[in-house]
Design a protein around this motif. Structure first.
Motif, PDB file in Angstrom:
ATOM      1  N   MET A  33      19.179 -44.891 -20.335  1.00 56.45           N
ATOM      2  CA  MET A  33      18.966 -43.898 -19.283  1.00 56.45           C
ATOM      3  C   MET A  33      19.859 -44.205 -18.073  1.00 56.45           C
ATOM      4  N   LYS A  34      19.973 -45.474 -17.723  1.00 54.21           N
ATOM      5  CA  LYS A  34      20.803 -45.835 -16.558  1.00 54.21           C
ATOM      6  C   LYS A  34      22.251 -45.406 -16.791  1.00 54.21           C
ATOM      7  N   ARG A  35      22.771 -45.687 -17.977  1.00 57.79           N
ATOM      8  CA  ARG A  35      24.177 -45.341 -18.241  1.00 57.79           C
ATOM      9  C   ARG A  35      24.371 -43.824 -18.248  1.00 57.79           C
ATOM     10  N   ALA A  36      23.421 -43.097 -18.832  1.00 57.88           N
ATOM     11  CA  ALA A  36      23.527 -41.629 -18.845  1.00 57.88           C
ATOM     12  C   ALA A  36      23.525 -41.117 -17.403  1.00 57.88           C
ATOM     13  N   PHE A  37      22.665 -41.702 -16.572  1.00 57.86           N
ATOM     14  CA  PHE A  37      22.577 -41.302 -15.157  1.00 57.86           C
ATOM     15  C   PHE A  37      23.918 -41.528 -14.459  1.00 57.86           C
ATOM     16  N   GLU A  38      24.484 -42.718 -14.659  1.00 58.92           N
ATOM     17  CA  GLU A  38      25.749 -43.036 -13.977  1.00 58.92           C
ATOM     18  C   GLU A  38      26.879 -42.112 -14.444  1.00 58.92           C
ATOM     19  N   ASP A  39      26.875 -41.771 -15.727  1.00 52.98           N
ATOM     20  CA  ASP A  39      27.932 -40.880 -16.248  1.00 52.98           C
ATOM     21  C   ASP A  39      27.760 -39.461 -15.709  1.00 52.98           C
ATOM     22  N   ILE A  40      26.520 -38.945 -15.776  1.00 58.19           N
ATOM     23  CA  ILE A  40      26.288 -37.539 -15.411  1.00 58.19           C
ATOM     24  C   ILE A  40      26.394 -37.333 -13.895  1.00 58.19           C
ATOM     25  N   ALA A  41      26.078 -38.374 -13.130  1.00 60.04           N
ATOM     26  CA  ALA A  41      26.155 -38.270 -11.660  1.00 60.04           C
ATOM     27  C   ALA A  41      27.545 -37.795 -11.220  1.00 60.04           C
ATOM     28  N   LYS A  42      28.568 -38.150 -11.989  1.00 61.96           N
ATOM     29  CA  LYS A  42      29.952 -37.769 -11.616  1.00 61.96           C
ATOM     30  C   LYS A  42      30.119 -36.251 -11.635  1.00 61.96           C
ATOM     31  N   GLU A  43      29.281 -35.561 -12.412  1.00 59.25           N
ATOM     32  CA  GLU A  43      29.388 -34.087 -12.489  1.00 59.25           C
ATOM     33  C   GLU A  43      28.661 -33.416 -11.315  1.00 59.25           C
ATOM     34  N   TYR A  44      27.950 -34.186 -10.520  1.00 57.07           N
ATOM     35  CA  TYR A  44      27.178 -33.611  -9.398  1.00 57.07           C
ATOM     36  C   TYR A  44      27.576 -34.311  -8.092  1.00 57.07           C
ATOM     37  N   PRO A  45      28.832 -34.123  -7.661  1.00 54.74           N
ATOM     38  CA  PRO A  45      29.296 -34.849  -6.471  1.00 54.74           C
ATOM     39  C   PRO A  45      28.548 -34.454  -5.202  1.00 54.74           C
ATOM     40  N   ASP A  46      27.856 -33.285  -5.228  1.00 54.09           N
ATOM     41  CA  ASP A  46      27.111 -32.836  -4.041  1.00 54.09           C
ATOM     42  C   ASP A  46      25.778 -33.575  -3.894  1.00 54.09           C
ATOM     43  N   ILE A  47      25.405 -34.379  -4.901  1.00 48.77           N
ATOM     44  CA  ILE A  47      24.095 -35.060  -4.840  1.00 48.77           C
ATOM     45  C   ILE A  47      24.309 -36.571  -4.757  1.00 48.77           C
ATOM     46  N   GLU A  48      23.627 -37.200  -3.804  1.00 50.26           N
ATOM     47  CA  GLU A  48      23.690 -38.660  -3.655  1.00 50.26           C
ATOM     48  C   GLU A  48      22.933 -39.280  -4.814  1.00 50.26           C
ATOM     49  N   ALA A  49      23.561 -40.159  -5.585  1.00 46.34           N
ATOM     50  CA  ALA A  49      22.901 -40.722  -6.773  1.00 46.34           C
ATOM     51  C   ALA A  49      22.806 -42.238  -6.659  1.00 46.34           C
ATOM     52  N   HIS A  50      21.581 -42.773  -6.846  1.00 46.50           N
ATOM     53  CA  HIS A  50      21.383 -44.222  -6.763  1.00 46.50           C
ATOM     54  C   HIS A  50      20.531 -44.688  -7.932  1.00 46.50           C
ATOM     55  N   HIS A  51      20.881 -45.835  -8.491  1.00 50.19           N
ATOM     56  CA  HIS A  51      19.971 -46.454  -9.459  1.00 50.19           C
ATOM     57  C   HIS A  51      19.081 -47.441  -8.710  1.00 50.19           C
ATOM     58  N   ILE A  52      17.812 -47.535  -9.123  1.00 53.64           N
ATOM     59  CA  ILE A  52      16.902 -48.508  -8.502  1.00 53.64           C
ATOM     60  C   ILE A  52      16.057 -49.136  -9.613  1.00 53.64           C
ATOM     61  N   ILE A  53      15.830 -50.424  -9.518  1.00 57.00           N
ATOM     62  CA  ILE A  53      14.981 -51.088 -10.525  1.00 57.00           C
ATOM     63  C   ILE A  53      13.544 -50.639 -10.278  1.00 57.00           C
ATOM     64  N   VAL A  54      12.854 -50.315 -11.364  1.00 55.36           N
ATOM     65  CA  VAL A  54      11.587 -49.575 -11.214  1.00 55.36           C
ATOM     66  C   VAL A  54      10.518 -50.341 -10.414  1.00 55.36           C
ATOM     67  N   ASP A  55      10.488 -51.665 -10.532  1.00 50.96           N
ATOM     68  CA  ASP A  55       9.459 -52.401  -9.776  1.00 50.96           C
ATOM     69  C   ASP A  55       9.752 -52.313  -8.282  1.00 50.96           C
ATOM     70  N   ASN A  56      11.027 -52.369  -7.932  1.00 45.53           N
ATOM     71  CA  ASN A  56      11.377 -52.200  -6.525  1.00 45.53           C
ATOM     72  C   ASN A  56      11.090 -50.759  -6.075  1.00 45.53           C
ATOM     73  N   CYS A  57      11.248 -49.819  -6.998  1.00 46.80           N
ATOM     74  CA  CYS A  57      10.963 -48.417  -6.670  1.00 46.80           C
ATOM     75  C   CYS A  57       9.477 -48.279  -6.282  1.00 46.80           C
ATOM     76  N   ALA A  58       8.595 -48.940  -7.060  1.00 43.98           N
ATOM     77  CA  ALA A  58       7.157 -48.891  -6.749  1.00 43.98           C
ATOM     78  C   ALA A  58       6.909 -49.486  -5.365  1.00 43.98           C
TER      79      ALA A  58
END
Ligand code: NAD
Length: 482
Positions: free
Chosen positions: A187-212
């Motif tokens: 999922m992380k890799r798909a997110f990083e790849d697809i984010a390039k198609e949406y330059p108008d949206i700020e995209a960040h990965h976060i480790i889920v425990d830190n997200c909680a």
């Protein structure tokens, strides 16, 4: 003349009939024309002996109408093998579960005034919820965590499109890819790849425990969070607590053809029939449904009436408003209806647009590869023997077939060959990793012969081939493996 919508209504178990009843009454009072097709599912159906909890008429109705509003369904222990909720999501491939967590005016919480307004987009059909579990030995259970590139691309594209549909700016992807590099990492890799198609949206990965942690500490930092199924299940319950509890958290299960709207909460059986639970979560799911079918004015009308109702201190017993007594479910419903058509001036309304359709390749072999090499196999074996005796025995089986026993692990930790004197606690299922000589492939006949030898002495439960796809290793290393 406005259009009549045909919608399947599943009242649900426990508090379900009260919350869906209130919602239906309020939606009907807006003047939107809905032909409700009331269908059964859940506990009563399990009790009649239908193992899915879903009668054919209910499935046919959703298939025909494409839209359902659903109360919570209980999974009675001893009647149904699988949750009817999960079955419904899988049957109609509602792969995206959208769960808004929005501070509601007039609902006091420890976070009041911080304008929490985030949305969790949870992958809804893959991950551990595929429910593929096996006992490996009488005391060792296993659950398969399946995450596909195709499933990840679908949910991530939906999340990006959702961000745009609500005029939002930011998308976080919450995974545990630091530990589960292949599954959560997909999922992380798909997110990083697809984010390039949406330059108008700020995209960040976060480790889920830190997200909680950050959701509880600084929830304002989030706009939309996309995540895997189990992470999303947990994060959305956590999120509901930030805005007053499960009584306030709505949800939508979105697929290519079908959408099923339901609250995050369950059937809360101890409150059933008491006329005291909060119908807001299902009502707000109904508001999401109205937007989905293009009834934007009715959706807004309900939200405004709801805000006015809360602001007057009229609220059910799950939230304490200082100086006010809680009201019953029916009194709350009547108050919302009374407020329909009135405006609440203080709430920002988002510029809602329909979510753009996600179109991806329908190929079953979504990720194609030119060269696949089987370089070894992990064989999971039941044993109570000390590793000092079991290890050399496996090594000799390997030698016989020109294979190397790379290592043995127990719960992912190397237990043979030993590198040090610290001995981990062992259980009676171990994984033996056999490798073919370098530059060669492990042939099926070799694997069969090895298994036959092992089988004459031990129970083996399953095998995983160690594959390399176009030069990329398709398996994880063990703790302690070089
Ligand atoms: P639950 O969500 O039903 O209830 C947990 C607690 O949350 C309740 O005791 C109550 O204090 C509070 N709560 C929930 N909804 C509320 C509401 N509308 N108003 C006020 N307070 C509310 O969770 P549970 O007790 O773990 O599960 C009960 C059953 O529901 C189980 O059989 C479970 O499988 C099922 N379930 C179904 C769904 C679904 O249909 N999508 C989701 C979760 C759980």
């Amino acid at each position: 003349m406005s259009k009549t919508h045909h919608i399947t209504l599943i009242q649900g178990d426990g508090i379900g009939p009260e919350v869906t009843g209130a919602t239906r009454k309020i939606i009907d009072a807006t003047g939107v024309k809905i032909n409700w097709d009331i269908c059964e599912a859940g506990a009563a159906v399990f009790k009649k002996g239908l193992a899915t909890g879903l009668p054919k008429e209910t499935i046919d109705s959703i298939h025909k109408n494409k839209i359902a509003l659903k109360g919570p369904l209980e999974t009675p222990i001893g009647f149904g093998e699988k949750s009817a909720n999960v079955t419904l999501r899988k049957m109609f491939e509602t792969y995206g579960n959208i769960r808004p967590i929005r501070e509601l005016p007039g609902v006091p919480t420890p976070f009041s005034g911080r304008n929490i307004d985030l949305v969790i987009v949870r992958e809804n059909v893959e991950d551990l919820y595929a429910g593929i579990e096996h006992m490996q030995s009488p005391g060792v259970a296993q659950c398969l965590k399946l995450i596909s590139r195709k499933g990840s691309e679908k949910i991530i594209r939906l999340a990006f499109e959702f961000v745009r549909s609500e005029g939002r700016k930011k998308l976080h992807c919450a995974t545990k890819a630091n530990i589960m590099k292949l599954t959560e990492g997909t999922m992380k890799r798909a997110f990083e790849d697809i984010a390039k198609e949406y330059p108008d949206i700020e995209a960040h990965h976060i480790i889920v425990d830190n997200c909680a942690h950050m959701m509880a500490k600084n929830p304002e930092m989030f706009d939309v969070i996309v995540t895997t199924n189990m992470n999303g299940d947990i994060l959305s319950d956590l999120g509901s607590a930030l805005i007053g509890g499960l009584g306030f958290a709505p949800g939508a299960n979105i697929g290519d053809d079908v959408a099923i709207f339901e609250a995050v909460h369950g059937s809360a059986p101890k409150y059933a029939g008491k006329n005291e639970i909060n119908p807001t979560a299902v009502l707000l799911s109904g508001v999401m449904m109205l937007r989905h079918i293009g009834e934007f004015d009715a959706a807004r009308m309900i939200e405004q009436a709801l805000y006015l109702t809360f602001s007057s201190g009229c609220i059910t017993r799950d939230v304490k408003v200082p100086g006010k007594n809680p009201v019953s479910t029916t009194a709350f419903t009547d108050e919302v209806i009374k407020n329909l058509g009135k405006e609440y001036d203080h709430e920002k309304i988002r510029p809602y647009k329909p979510i753009a359709k996600v179109a991806i390749s329908q190929d079953v072999d979504f990720v194609k590869t030119k060269k696949r090499t089987v370089v070894g196999a992990d064989i999971f074996i039941e044993t109570t023997k000390p590793m000092a005796a079991f290890g050399p025995e496996m090594e000799s089986f390997g030698h016989k077939h020109h294979l190397t026993l790379k290592l043995i692990t127990c719960r992912g930790v190397k237990v043979f060959p030993r590198d040090h004197e610290i001995s981990p606690d062992v259980i009676d299922v171990v994984r033996c990793r056999f490798m073919a000589p370098q530059e060669t492939e492990l042939e099926h006949k070799t694997l069969h012969a090895l298994l036959a030898d092992i089988e004459s002495h031990y129970h083996w439960m399953h095998i995983e081939k160690l594959q390399v796809f176009d030069g990329v290793i398709g398996y994880s290393k063990a703790h302690g493996e070089d």
